[in-house]
Motif scaffolding. Structure first.
Motif, PDB file in Angstrom:
ATOM      1  N   PRO A 101       0.536  -1.191   0.000  1.00  9.17           N
ATOM      2  CA  PRO A 101      -0.066  -0.014   0.137  1.00  9.17           C
ATOM      3  C   PRO A 101       0.933   1.269   0.236  1.00  9.17           C
ATOM      4  O   PRO A 101       0.458   2.325  -0.688  1.00  9.17           O
ATOM      5  N   ASP A 102       2.004   1.453   0.693  1.00 11.39           N
ATOM      6  CA  ASP A 102       2.823   2.612   0.900  1.00 11.39           C
ATOM      7  C   ASP A 102       3.559   2.730  -0.252  1.00 11.39           C
ATOM      8  O   ASP A 102       4.128   3.767  -0.468  1.00 11.39           O
ATOM      9  N   ALA A 103       3.827   1.851  -1.067  1.00 18.57           N
ATOM     10  CA  ALA A 103       4.863   1.962  -2.193  1.00 18.57           C
ATOM     11  C   ALA A 103       4.562   2.971  -3.024  1.00 18.57           C
ATOM     12  O   ALA A 103       5.738   3.585  -3.591  1.00 18.57           O
ATOM     13  N   GLN A 104       3.543   3.326  -3.427  1.00 19.61           N
ATOM     14  CA  GLN A 104       3.259   4.458  -4.329  1.00 19.61           C
ATOM     15  C   GLN A 104       2.454   5.475  -3.828  1.00 19.61           C
ATOM     16  O   GLN A 104       1.490   5.961  -4.591  1.00 19.61           O
ATOM     17  N   ALA A 105       2.427   5.741  -2.584  1.00 20.30           N
ATOM     18  CA  ALA A 105       1.610   6.479  -1.872  1.00 20.30           C
ATOM     19  C   ALA A 105       1.787   7.928  -2.260  1.00 20.30           C
ATOM     20  O   ALA A 105       0.792   8.787  -2.269  1.00 20.30           O
ATOM     21  N   ARG A 106       2.773   8.507  -2.540  1.00 21.50           N
ATOM     22  CA  ARG A 106       3.039   9.963  -2.993  1.00 21.50           C
ATOM     23  C   ARG A 106       3.080   9.989  -4.437  1.00 21.50           C
ATOM     24  O   ARG A 106       3.621   9.067  -5.286  1.00 21.50           O
ATOM     25  N   PHE A 107       3.054  11.158  -4.986  1.00 23.90           N
ATOM     26  CA  PHE A 107       3.479  11.718  -6.206  1.00 23.90           C
ATOM     27  C   PHE A 107       3.895  13.107  -6.352  1.00 23.90           C
ATOM     28  O   PHE A 107       3.533  13.812  -5.583  1.00 23.90           O
ATOM     29  N   TRP A 108       4.838  13.260  -7.292  1.00 31.69           N
ATOM     30  CA  TRP A 108       5.463  14.437  -7.295  1.00 31.69           C
ATOM     31  C   TRP A 108       4.747  15.310  -8.506  1.00 31.69           C
ATOM     32  O   TRP A 108       4.628  14.780  -9.617  1.00 31.69           O
ATOM     33  N   TYR A 109       4.583  16.535  -8.227  1.00 33.76           N
ATOM     34  CA  TYR A 109       3.798  17.274  -9.348  1.00 33.76           C
ATOM     35  C   TYR A 109       4.128  18.674  -9.442  1.00 33.76           C
ATOM     36  O   TYR A 109       4.953  19.336  -8.515  1.00 33.76           O
ATOM     37  N   VAL A 110       4.002  19.446 -10.366  1.00 33.03           N
ATOM     38  CA  VAL A 110       4.203  20.838 -10.316  1.00 33.03           C
ATOM     39  C   VAL A 110       3.045  21.517 -10.362  1.00 33.03           C
ATOM     40  O   VAL A 110       1.918  21.325 -11.256  1.00 33.03           O
ATOM     41  N   SER A 111       2.752  22.595  -9.592  1.00 35.91           N
ATOM     42  CA  SER A 111       1.726  23.325  -9.316  1.00 35.91           C
ATOM     43  C   SER A 111       1.649  24.270 -10.299  1.00 35.91           C
ATOM     44  O   SER A 111       2.530  25.224 -10.851  1.00 35.91           O
ATOM     45  N   ALA A 112       0.229  24.663 -10.676  1.00 32.44           N
ATOM     46  CA  ALA A 112       0.034  25.638 -11.637  1.00 32.44           C
ATOM     47  C   ALA A 112       0.324  27.087 -11.003  1.00 32.44           C
ATOM     48  O   ALA A 112       0.509  28.027 -11.836  1.00 32.44           O
TER      49      ALA A 112
END
Lengths: 568, 213
Positions: free
Chosen positions: A411-422
């Motif tokens: 469950p925790d292995a892909q818990a996060r995601f990196w993104y660029v805010s507008a």
């Protein structure tokens, strides 16, 4: 020097170790200051036009080795409620540009229209760096008040903060119209990663001291005094560093490899020495003593850092006892023996401190490596299309075993995601299950991409070459490029899953900041920290005084506080 | 025709994000950024070419179409030109002279010069990329356009030359004047890769906030 044994990537490239990095003599700030001294560079302040409210402009001219650079500084009257360290801020206490060459009145007016706007403005090819800084309000007011009254500020308060202003961004490399990094190619001293940025920060520090003394004179008139030299030197330039720096290490793998390779090669050269000398023993001893004093005074309110610091203090005590009783530096291959001992007896943070300290007295042996830390990334871009997929599969298993062996389904292995805010393109880290935007995630999913490539290869015709494979599987092109690069650049990849819920972006930030030469790492959350740059360093007017590198703090805290502790 | 000045770093970053915003996978988006920077460094219209390409219907694996497997004799069909980015990548991955050049029409044909410039610098060979009415010479020291620039889609061929006509345009690193309209379209596509701001994301955010002062 052949036959050196570098620490393997499996050990070095784990985030927990990367996040325990310390500054070394190969750090960019140190390389710049040594270079300015050795090159006989001279710094003057041709313009000081700041009014009684602290608003105006100033220039600092740096000349040496056939080159001239000018820092242009703008001081503003910032309402307190607008003061923010976030990327999304729109105004600041001071804004800066480092210009390639002399500046004219027209240049100043052009820059005055754009530099205070920062990301909302545009600069030209003549500008190398764009930056801004905010006051540490509490310390600023205290220092102005004291100097205006003819007295020096309280060293304890100075030591607690460590800086009068902190930069919240230092942009170079072509951002917002500035000169491309290639513009500095071939130039003595300046051709190297982040040299222009580090020069700019050092000059900003000089401006900050000048500005606080100016404000004191404005308030106190003839009663005002300048900041005492030792107190001025105890101040660095603070910096608030957040997630924006983290993707850099993933997006510039060739550069990351060059930095780590230089540092590891330096360590290997030192370890290969058959014996120490009185000079190297004395140099290490002085650096270690300084580190112990500084670590004693290095405080943080963050539980992560508190735990690290507790371990580091214990490490200093253990190492001190070891050096006294066993005299390892008098033995054969003393440095290798010392590092080996540290691996068995110290925390990761302690091991990395020892590795950094071992480099200190060996400048003649390792300083040349500073010139190998730049990379032509364009030249390293292309894929090797001729390689057969069976070799790719073997290479993937050999180089990315750490990724292939992860269980990414838990469950925790892909818990996060990196993104660029507008919002001003601010990099952020989100929680996949709770926040919107995961479909737009940035490609920091190296472990997941490696596994996806592995699955594709498991059903592919392995006699096929890469060029044919990517024509029908373009989604694997990025991972194949990283694999190809990593073959000859073993330190190009962080060997951890950057999507895991337990990921500490702090560790990525600290690595890059250690290479900058930052000290006094002070985490404020898992994703941003405050650091201090050039703390203890000379100012332009005493650049050529004293011993080279005598200003360097080891172990990271304020010398003032360390001195106070020593006196207690 | 309004121009705007952009640094090579900005060109590379924006072209890459724009390609991603247009639907390219990340690896191909990286190629778009790389090509745009390389072309602009040689005074070739990299920004305009990527802009036109991303707007063009084209046969491309990223776009759900057919990849250009020129070596196996496949051609663009039903009026769709081959994706110049895919063809550029194909040329980049191998020896350009061994890749079939019977692709039919290629969208964004100038992109192929990016791969040829890299090969020229790496091997010392001199290539000529030709299209109806013109060509570009790609040599280790730089490049030179002969005749007219290509249309947004054109049939192309590649040949090896013994020598390059002079003068050649060497690579430069100063900022480029690019079409403002093309730049705006690339930025609009790049914006598709940004996550809209919400109060929650702003608060959870990235780093320091007002409370930290």
């Amino acid at each position: 020097m052949t036959g050196l044994s570098l620490r393997p990537p499996q050990q070095v490239m784990r985030l927990s170790r990367l996040g325990s990095a310390h500054q070394t003599r190969l750090s960019f700030m140190r390389v710049v200051l040594r270079g300015l001294r050795r090159g006989g560079w001279q710094i003057t302040r041709p313009l000081w036009k700041i009014d009684a409210q602290g608003v105006g402009r100033a220039t600092y001219r740096v000349a040496g080795q056939g080159q001239v650079y000018t820092l242009v500084a703008f001081a503003h009257d910032l309402p307190p409620e607008q003061r923010s360290d976030r990327v999304i801020a729109e105004s600041w206490d001071a804004t800066f540009a480092l210009v390639d060459g002399e500046v004219s009145e027209d240049d100043l007016n052009r820059l005055a229209d754009n530099v205070p706007l920062q990301e909302a403005g545009r600069v030209s090819d003549r500008e190398l760096v764009l930056s801004r800084a905010n006051r540490s309000v509490r310390l600023w007011d205290h220092v102005v008040e004291r100097l205006a009254s003819g007295t020096q500020p309280d060293p304890a308060i100075m030591a607690e903060v460590g800086y009068l202003m902190r930069t919240t961004a230092v942009y170079g490399s072509g951002k917002f119209g500035a000169a491309d990094h290639a513009a500095l190619s071939g130039r003595a001293l300046m051709d190297g990663p982040f040299r222009a940025e580090m020069l700019a920060v050092w000059l900003i520090r000089a401006f900050v001291r000048d500005l606080v003394e100016h404000m004191a004179r404005t308030r106190g008139g003839s009663a005002a005094v300048p900041l005492a030299r030792d107190l001025a030197e105890s101040l660095g330039i603070g910096n608030s560093t957040g997630l924006g720096m983290a993707p850099f290490l993933v997006n510039h793998p060739a550069l990351l490899d060059a930095w780590i390779t230089a540092r590891e090669t330096a360590l290997a050269r030192v370890c290969a020495q058959d014996a120490s000398t009185p000079e190297t023993r004395a140099g290490f001893g002085a650096a270690f003593d300084g580190a112990c004093a500084n670590v004693a005074g290095w405080h943080s309110a963050h539980p992560l850092q508190i735990a690290k610091l507790d371990a580091l203090r214990e490490d200093c005590a253990r190492l001190s006892a070891y050096l006294r009783t066993d005299d390892p530096l008098g033995a054969e291959q003393p440095w290798a023996a010392l590092y080996s001992w540290s691996q068995r007896h110290l925390s990761v943070e302690g091991q990395e401190l020892v590795a950094a300290l071992m480099l200190e007295p060996h400048g003649g042996l390792i300083d040349d490596l500073a010139e190998k830390m730049g990379v032509d990334e364009m030249a390293r871009h292309c894929l090797d299309g001729a390689v057969r997929l069976d070799k790719v599969q073997r290479d993937l298993r050999a180089q990315y075993d750490w990724a292939l062996d992860l269980d990414l389904e838990q469950p925790d292995a892909q818990a996060r995601f990196w993104y660029v805010s507008a919002a001003k393109q601010e990099p952020r880290l989100g929680r996949r299950a709770q926040e919107l935007g995961a479909e737009l995630e940035q490609p920091l999913d190296i472990a997941r991409a490696a596994q996806a490539l592995g699955r594709a290869l498991s059903v592919a015709d392995l006699t096929q070459c890469v060029a044919d494979f990517v024509m029908t599987h373009p989604e694997h092109r990025r991972m194949l490029r990283r694999l190809h690069l990593n073959r000859d650049a073993p330190y190009s990849e962080i060997r951890d899953n950057l999507l895991d819920d337990a990921i500490l972006p702090l560790n990525m930030l600290r690595l890059k900041l250690a290479f900058f030469g930052a000290t006094r790492f002070d985490p404020r959350s898992d994703r941003w920290l405050r650091i201090t740059m050039y703390q203890g360093a000379p100012y332009p007017d005493d650049l050529h005084d004293g011993a080279e590198d005598a200003w360097v703090l080891h172990g990271g805290a304020a010398p003032g506080r360390a001195g106070q502790i020593a006196a207690e | 025709m309004t121009l705007t000045r952009r640094s090579l770093s900005e060109i590379r970053a924006t072209a890459q994000k724009a390609a991603r915003g247009a639907g390219c996978c990340w690896g191909m988006a990286e190629e778009a950024g790389f090509a745009a920077r390389l072309l602009e460094a040689h005074d070739l219209a990299g920004v305009a070419t990527v802009d036109a390409l991303l707007a063009a219907p084209r046969a491309c694996a990223c776009a759900g179409g057919v990849a250009p497997r020129g070596g196996q004799g496949e051609r663009a069909g039903e009026g769709r030109a081959l994706c110049g980015l895919s063809v550029m990548a194909r040329l980049s991955d191998g020896d350009p002279l061994q890749c079939a050049s019977n692709w039919g029409e290629v969208a964004g044909p100038l992109l192929l010069a990016g791969a040829l410039l890299v090969h020229a610098q790496r091997t010392g060979r001199i290539f000529e990329l030709s299209w109806p009415g013109g060509s570009v010479i790609c040599a280790p020291e730089g490049c030179r356009v002969m005749g007219a620039l290509p249309a947004d889609r054109a049939a192309v061929s590649i040949q090896l030359l013994d020598a390059a006509p002079l003068p050649l345009v060497p690579a430069r690193c100063d900022g480029r004047a690019v079409l403002a309209s093309a730049w705006q379209r690339l930025e609009d596509l790049a914006a598709r890769t940004y996550v809209p701001e919400t109060e929650a994301s702003r608060a959870a955010g990235a780093g320091p906030d007002a409370a930290s002062q």
